[in-house]
Design an enzyme around this catalytic site. Structure first.
Site, PDB file in Angstrom:
ATOM      1  CB  SER A 117      -0.912  -0.022   1.236  1.00 39.18           C
ATOM      2  OG  SER A 117      -1.918   0.949   1.118  1.00 39.18           O
ATOM      3  CG  ASN A 118       1.153   4.113  -2.431  1.00 37.49           C
ATOM      4  OD1 ASN A 118       2.296   3.678  -2.463  1.00 37.49           O
ATOM      5  ND2 ASN A 118       0.408   4.221  -3.513  1.00 37.49           N
ATOM      6  CD  GLU A 119       2.352   6.779   5.796  1.00 36.90           C
ATOM      7  OE1 GLU A 119       1.357   6.864   6.517  1.00 36.90           O
ATOM      8  OE2 GLU A 119       3.307   6.020   6.004  1.00 36.90           O
TER       9      GLU A 119
END
Ligand code: C5P
Length: 219
Positions: free
Chosen positions: A30-32
């Site tokens: 995932s991404n921040e």
């Protein structure tokens, strides 16, 4: 309270938050991204009377009043939801931190690589579709706004991204915007315009973004 949109109101589609790309049922890439910028934009658009569809990845935020929310998980789910909502939309604002890659295969059970004593493992990744670029291809007169989170020579990269993806505007911010209340952004237009908004709250930035008109046609 947000006013109920009148039948002639603009339909604004906004994406927010990260996407998740599952390796197996319990692990993902995932991404921040807190999703706060996209939710602030949705709130600002609803407050000015727009009909708003907010397409959100996994985030822990309340849906702003008067906003229709569609929850998605992966980049491919988000693409399908955006294509559906954009059919009758006037504006798309892509503030989601979409994952560029996903595992080539999602395992049905847990990935058990460590059970064979391995000290290293590798994961084959395949490219996700670029939602913004895909949708912008057939956007016609509709307004499409992207975001760019850059380090280093951000302006140059964001200008290139604007062209490559076919957006009308790209909103450039730096990593200090992550999980923070305030941000400094530069709104770069297809017409070459650049407008810096210094250290303002996400609500203040959102209020500027929902008032953007189509940039002047490029020469
Ligand atoms: O290439 P980059 O991820 O920096 O581009 C950021 C912009 O492109 C954001 O508006 C993001 O929502 C959008 N994007 C997308 N689909 C992807 C990757 C990014 O729409 N697969």
């Amino acid at each position: 309270m947000s006013p109920a949109p009148d039948p002639g109101a603009r339909h604004v589609v906004i994406t927010a938050g990260p996407t998740r790309e599952h390796v197996d049922p319990v692990r993902f890439l995932s991404n921040e991204s807190s999703g706060r910028m996209g939710f602030a934009i949705a709130r600002a658009a609803a407050a000015r009377g727009d009909r708003v569809t907010l397409i959100a990845g996994p985030v822990n935020l309340e849906t702003p009043p008067g906003v229709t929310r569609v929850d998605v998980v992966s980049a491919r789910d988000m693409l399908a939801a955006v294509q559906e909502a954009f059919r009758d939309a006037d504006v798309l604002i892509m503030s989601a931190a979409v994952g560029d890659w996903r595992p080539a295969r999602k395992l049905a059970g847990k990935w058990r690589k460590k059970d064979d004593g391995s000290d290293s493992a590798s994961l084959e990744l395949v490219r996700n579709p670029d939602i913004l670029a895909t949708v912008a291809r057939d956007k016609g007169e509709r307004l499409v706004i992207g975001f760019a989170l850059e380090t280093g020579d951000g302006l140059r990269r964001a200008r290139a991204k604007l062209k490559r993806k076919g957006a009308d505007y790209v909103v450039l911010n730096d990593a200090s915007a992550l999980n923070s209340e305030r941000a400094t952004v530069t709104v770069i237009g297809r017409d070459g315009s650049e407008r810096r908004i210094d250290a303002r709250s996400k609500d203040e930035i959102a209020a500027v973004l929902v008032e953007l008109d189509a940039p002047a046609p490029s020469q």
